[in-house]
Each structure stands twice: as structure tokens, then as C-alpha cells.
Design a protein around this motif. Sequence first.
Motif, PDB file in Angstrom:
ATOM      1  N   SER A 131       0.832  -1.207   0.000  1.00  0.00           N
ATOM      2  CA  SER A 131       0.000   0.000   0.000  1.00  0.00           C
ATOM      3  C   SER A 131       0.865   1.256   0.000  1.00  0.00           C
ATOM      4  O   SER A 131       0.549   2.250  -0.674  1.00  0.00           O
ATOM      5  N   ILE A 132       1.971   1.216   0.743  1.00  0.00           N
ATOM      6  CA  ILE A 132       2.900   2.358   0.762  1.00  0.00           C
ATOM      7  C   ILE A 132       3.557   2.516  -0.597  1.00  0.00           C
ATOM      8  O   ILE A 132       3.651   3.625  -1.147  1.00  0.00           O
TER       9      ILE A 132
ATOM     10  N   THR B 295      -8.369   1.818  -8.198  1.00  0.00           N
ATOM     11  CA  THR B 295      -9.237   2.945  -7.856  1.00  0.00           C
ATOM     12  C   THR B 295      -8.496   3.964  -6.999  1.00  0.00           C
ATOM     13  O   THR B 295      -8.617   5.179  -7.193  1.00  0.00           O
ATOM     14  N   ALA B 296      -7.714   3.466  -6.039  1.00  0.00           N
ATOM     15  CA  ALA B 296      -6.913   4.362  -5.207  1.00  0.00           C
ATOM     16  C   ALA B 296      -5.895   5.121  -6.054  1.00  0.00           C
ATOM     17  O   ALA B 296      -5.680   6.326  -5.865  1.00  0.00           O
TER      18      ALA B 296
ATOM     19  N   TRP C  14      -2.500   6.288  -0.780  1.00  0.00           N
ATOM     20  CA  TRP C  14      -2.252   5.404   0.356  1.00  0.00           C
ATOM     21  C   TRP C  14      -3.452   5.351   1.299  1.00  0.00           C
ATOM     22  O   TRP C  14      -3.818   4.274   1.793  1.00  0.00           O
ATOM     23  N   LEU C  15      -4.070   6.497   1.566  1.00  0.00           N
ATOM     24  CA  LEU C  15      -5.204   6.508   2.492  1.00  0.00           C
ATOM     25  C   LEU C  15      -6.358   5.644   1.989  1.00  0.00           C
ATOM     26  O   LEU C  15      -6.991   4.919   2.771  1.00  0.00           O
TER      27      LEU C  15
ATOM     28  N   LEU D 207      -7.669  -1.909   3.490  1.00  0.00           N
ATOM     29  CA  LEU D 207      -7.044  -2.954   4.301  1.00  0.00           C
ATOM     30  C   LEU D 207      -7.540  -2.937   5.746  1.00  0.00           C
ATOM     31  O   LEU D 207      -7.804  -3.989   6.330  1.00  0.00           O
ATOM     32  N   GLN D 208      -7.655  -1.731   6.308  1.00  0.00           N
ATOM     33  CA  GLN D 208      -7.985  -1.609   7.723  1.00  0.00           C
ATOM     34  C   GLN D 208      -9.473  -1.737   8.004  1.00  0.00           C
ATOM     35  O   GLN D 208      -9.883  -2.361   8.992  1.00  0.00           O
ATOM     36  N   PHE D 209     -10.292  -1.132   7.154  1.00  0.00           N
ATOM     37  CA  PHE D 209     -11.725  -1.059   7.431  1.00  0.00           C
ATOM     38  C   PHE D 209     -12.580  -1.888   6.478  1.00  0.00           C
ATOM     39  O   PHE D 209     -13.802  -1.906   6.585  1.00  0.00           O
TER      40      PHE D 209
END
Length: 207
Positions: free
Chosen positions: A95-96, A153-154, A184-185, A191-193
Motif C-alpha cells: 500500500s505504501i 481505484t486508489a 495510500w489513504l 485494508l484496515q476497514f
Amino acid sequence: MTALSFLDFASVFVFALTGALVASRAQLDIVGFAFIACLTAVGGGTLRDLLLNRDTVFWIAEPNYILVACAAAVVVFFAAPSLESRYRVLLWLDSIALGLAVATGTGVAMSLGHHPVIVVLMGICTGCFGGLMRDVVCNEVPLLLKEGEIYATAAFFGASAALAAQMFETPTPITLFLCAGVTWLLRAGSLQFGWRIPGYKPRPPRN
């Protein structure tokens, strides 16, 4: 060192780490680690430079990119056995790297004065194709193609944010870091939510 050069070296290093982690999952030797790390690190940027018809592909003009990728491979070769969850580390590093690479691809296309559509496409290309090559070569399901994943999409929204900032004559370093941050956000939120985009759902057949 310019902001673009810094982001380029950072993306190469972090993407190389992800390539080496996938190589560790495939239980390759040190040469395999270096090959997959380099493929992942420079794959997207190489495709970008070929499509943009740049005079020299970036890592041929500056071979230190390959040395950085190989150094990352060596680090992971010795460190990977101590990691509790290599796949989880892989996802977050990826992701980074995605954010950094989208910013470099977008920045390169901007610096060459390309149309906004090309700028966005080069950001997506640089961010996504190295990881795609890594996963295909190592027989992993590509993160780019997993159902509902916020990945390309990101990259799209990150590159678009850079274009919006450029319209307001934002300084280039801020524009590039904004691009990396937005990308990244969005990926990190996935990944997180568990953020997802709707997938195709075919209609049931009629009787």
C-alpha cells in the motif's frame, strides 16, 4: 535530490521489499529474491517510460535503482523468517509502495507536459503493473484483480488529486506528496476497514 527523485527511489525500495516477500512465500533462493524484487520495483516505471517514449528508461539512466532493489532483496532474505505474518506485512508495504509509485508516475507525466488523461493513466500504470508482474510470475492472485479491492481505484483518485492541485498552481513537492497520501489513504482504508467497491453481479436467469 528533488521530490520526484526521492519518491522514485522510495517506491523502488518499498516495492522491492514486497517482491522479496512474495519470493519468500514461494521459497526461492537469493537470486530469485533479487529477480522478483527488481521486477516488482522497476516493472511499472519501465512500462511507463516505454509508453511515454522517454529517451532512456529510468533505471538504465540511473543503475542505482537496481542496486537499491537488490539491497532490499537481501534484507528480506535474512529478515523474512522472523516475521510472524509475511502476507500482512506484504499488504501494508504494498500500500505504501502503491502511493509512492503513483506519485512518481504522475509526476513524470506532468513534467513532460502530457494531457491530464495520460497523466492519470501513467500514475495508475506505474503504481499497479510492478505488483501485477510480481504476482503473476510467482503464481499469486494479483492484488489488482481481487474482487472489490480498492487498488487501481486508489491510484486513479491519487493521480486525480495531483491534477486538481496542479490546477491551483500548488508547488510540485506538495502536489506529489498529496498524490501519494490520497492513494495510500484509500488503499489503507481498504485494508484496515474493509472498504470495497461493488463487483459485477449477473442477473439470475429467467425461467
